[in-house]
Motif scaffolding. Sequence first.
Motif, PDB file in Angstrom:
ATOM      1  N   ASP A  89       0.832  -1.201   0.000  1.00 21.45           N
ATOM      2  CA  ASP A  89       0.000   0.000   0.000  1.00 21.45           C
ATOM      3  C   ASP A  89       0.870   1.255   0.000  1.00 21.45           C
ATOM      4  O   ASP A  89       0.588   2.214  -0.729  1.00 21.45           O
ATOM      5  N   LYS A  90       1.939   1.232   0.759  1.00 22.75           N
ATOM      6  CA  LYS A  90       2.869   2.365   0.785  1.00 22.75           C
ATOM      7  C   LYS A  90       3.514   2.549  -0.582  1.00 22.75           C
ATOM      8  O   LYS A  90       3.639   3.670  -1.080  1.00 22.75           O
ATOM      9  N   ARG A  91       3.909   1.447  -1.202  1.00 19.85           N
ATOM     10  CA  ARG A  91       4.506   1.496  -2.540  1.00 19.85           C
ATOM     11  C   ARG A  91       3.523   2.093  -3.541  1.00 19.85           C
ATOM     12  O   ARG A  91       3.880   2.973  -4.335  1.00 19.85           O
ATOM     13  N   LEU A  92       2.287   1.636  -3.502  1.00 21.78           N
ATOM     14  CA  LEU A  92       1.274   2.148  -4.417  1.00 21.78           C
ATOM     15  C   LEU A  92       1.048   3.640  -4.211  1.00 21.78           C
ATOM     16  O   LEU A  92       0.997   4.411  -5.172  1.00 21.78           O
ATOM     17  N   ASN A  93       0.919   4.062  -2.968  1.00 25.07           N
ATOM     18  CA  ASN A  93       0.679   5.477  -2.681  1.00 25.07           C
ATOM     19  C   ASN A  93       1.841   6.352  -3.141  1.00 25.07           C
ATOM     20  O   ASN A  93       1.629   7.459  -3.645  1.00 25.07           O
ATOM     21  N   GLN A  94       3.058   5.862  -3.000  1.00 25.65           N
ATOM     22  CA  GLN A  94       4.226   6.616  -3.462  1.00 25.65           C
ATOM     23  C   GLN A  94       4.210   6.754  -4.985  1.00 25.65           C
ATOM     24  O   GLN A  94       4.409   7.841  -5.525  1.00 25.65           O
ATOM     25  N   LEU A  95       3.971   5.661  -5.684  1.00 24.94           N
ATOM     26  CA  LEU A  95       3.911   5.691  -7.144  1.00 24.94           C
ATOM     27  C   LEU A  95       2.782   6.587  -7.632  1.00 24.94           C
ATOM     28  O   LEU A  95       2.955   7.366  -8.574  1.00 24.94           O
ATOM     29  N   TYR A  96       1.636   6.481  -6.990  1.00 22.85           N
ATOM     30  CA  TYR A  96       0.474   7.291  -7.358  1.00 22.85           C
ATOM     31  C   TYR A  96       0.807   8.779  -7.205  1.00 22.85           C
ATOM     32  O   TYR A  96       0.557   9.575  -8.115  1.00 22.85           O
ATOM     33  N   GLY A  97       1.371   9.148  -6.085  1.00 21.93           N
ATOM     34  CA  GLY A  97       1.713  10.549  -5.837  1.00 21.93           C
ATOM     35  C   GLY A  97       2.749  11.076  -6.809  1.00 21.93           C
ATOM     36  O   GLY A  97       2.615  12.193  -7.335  1.00 21.93           O
ATOM     37  N   ASP A  98       3.770  10.287  -7.081  1.00 19.03           N
ATOM     38  CA  ASP A  98       4.822  10.701  -8.008  1.00 19.03           C
ATOM     39  C   ASP A  98       4.274  10.857  -9.426  1.00 19.03           C
ATOM     40  O   ASP A  98       4.584  11.827 -10.122  1.00 19.03           O
ATOM     41  N   TYR A  99       3.478   9.896  -9.847  1.00 20.60           N
ATOM     42  CA  TYR A  99       2.927   9.935 -11.202  1.00 20.60           C
ATOM     43  C   TYR A  99       1.946  11.096 -11.356  1.00 20.60           C
ATOM     44  O   TYR A  99       1.945  11.790 -12.368  1.00 20.60           O
ATOM     45  N   ARG A 100       1.159  11.325 -10.347  1.00 26.66           N
ATOM     46  CA  ARG A 100       0.139  12.380 -10.380  1.00 26.66           C
ATOM     47  C   ARG A 100       0.761  13.757 -10.611  1.00 26.66           C
ATOM     48  O   ARG A 100       0.171  14.607 -11.267  1.00 26.66           O
ATOM     49  N   ASP A 121       2.324  -2.138  -9.959  1.00 25.92           N
ATOM     50  CA  ASP A 121       3.058  -2.495 -11.178  1.00 25.92           C
ATOM     51  C   ASP A 121       2.475  -1.764 -12.390  1.00 25.92           C
ATOM     52  O   ASP A 121       3.219  -1.289 -13.249  1.00 25.92           O
ATOM     53  N   GLU A 122       1.141  -1.671 -12.447  1.00 25.67           N
ATOM     54  CA  GLU A 122       0.493  -0.956 -13.553  1.00 25.67           C
ATOM     55  C   GLU A 122       0.890   0.516 -13.560  1.00 25.67           C
ATOM     56  O   GLU A 122       1.209   1.069 -14.613  1.00 25.67           O
ATOM     57  N   LEU A 123       0.853   1.153 -12.395  1.00 28.05           N
ATOM     58  CA  LEU A 123       1.242   2.565 -12.321  1.00 28.05           C
ATOM     59  C   LEU A 123       2.719   2.752 -12.644  1.00 28.05           C
ATOM     60  O   LEU A 123       3.095   3.737 -13.290  1.00 28.05           O
ATOM     61  N   GLU A 124       3.530   1.820 -12.228  1.00 18.63           N
ATOM     62  CA  GLU A 124       4.956   1.868 -12.535  1.00 18.63           C
ATOM     63  C   GLU A 124       5.176   1.799 -14.047  1.00 18.63           C
ATOM     64  O   GLU A 124       5.990   2.542 -14.610  1.00 18.63           O
ATOM     65  N   GLN A 125       4.428   0.929 -14.693  1.00 12.01           N
ATOM     66  CA  GLN A 125       4.528   0.789 -16.143  1.00 12.01           C
ATOM     67  C   GLN A 125       4.036   2.070 -16.835  1.00 12.01           C
ATOM     68  O   GLN A 125       4.668   2.543 -17.784  1.00 12.01           O
ATOM     69  N   LEU A 126       2.931   2.637 -16.372  1.00 10.65           N
ATOM     70  CA  LEU A 126       2.427   3.891 -16.936  1.00 10.65           C
ATOM     71  C   LEU A 126       3.444   5.019 -16.777  1.00 10.65           C
ATOM     72  O   LEU A 126       3.630   5.824 -17.683  1.00 10.65           O
ATOM     73  N   SER A 127       4.081   5.068 -15.640  1.00 11.07           N
ATOM     74  CA  SER A 127       5.014   6.163 -15.383  1.00 11.07           C
ATOM     75  C   SER A 127       6.314   6.024 -16.176  1.00 11.07           C
ATOM     76  O   SER A 127       7.060   6.982 -16.297  1.00 11.07           O
ATOM     77  N   ALA A 128       6.566   4.845 -16.730  1.00  7.51           N
ATOM     78  CA  ALA A 128       7.786   4.620 -17.494  1.00  7.51           C
ATOM     79  C   ALA A 128       7.551   4.642 -18.998  1.00  7.51           C
ATOM     80  O   ALA A 128       8.497   4.486 -19.770  1.00  7.51           O
TER      81      ALA A 128
END
Length: 133
Positions: free
Chosen positions: A46-57, A113-120
């Motif tokens: 959950d922490k990983r997801l929230n970090q990725l979400y915030g960075d991507y946003r 993983d999906e957000l990580e892929q979107l951000s890359a």
Amino acid sequence: MNVGINTALAISLGLLAVPVWADDCANAMDQFTLNQCAAAEYATQDKRLNQLYGDYRKRLDDGQKQQLKDVQLAWIKFRDLACAFESASVEGGSAYPMMMNGCLSAKTSSRADELEQLSACEEGDLSCPAPAP
């Protein structure tokens, strides 16, 4: 009075030992520890997801930010309903927290993983809302 101090000390020492049990997830031998380990893994994902979400946003324009928020809220609803369904057979039992947190962790990891892929994604990718800088 001495009994009260000894009891308080024993309880305090017992509470201090709980994180040690939780850290030994590979060798968990009881349901309490398995439940704690599953909860800890879910918290990590959950922490990983929230970090990725915030960075991507941060890379999105206002319209995209709202779209991402809508998608994320719908995904959270789906995740929670799916995990409740998948864990229903053990609801009320001692294994329920382990099963529920295990499901939440797996689905949250997949979404991260999906957000990580979107951000890359790169410029020119037509499925890329915000190419990597």
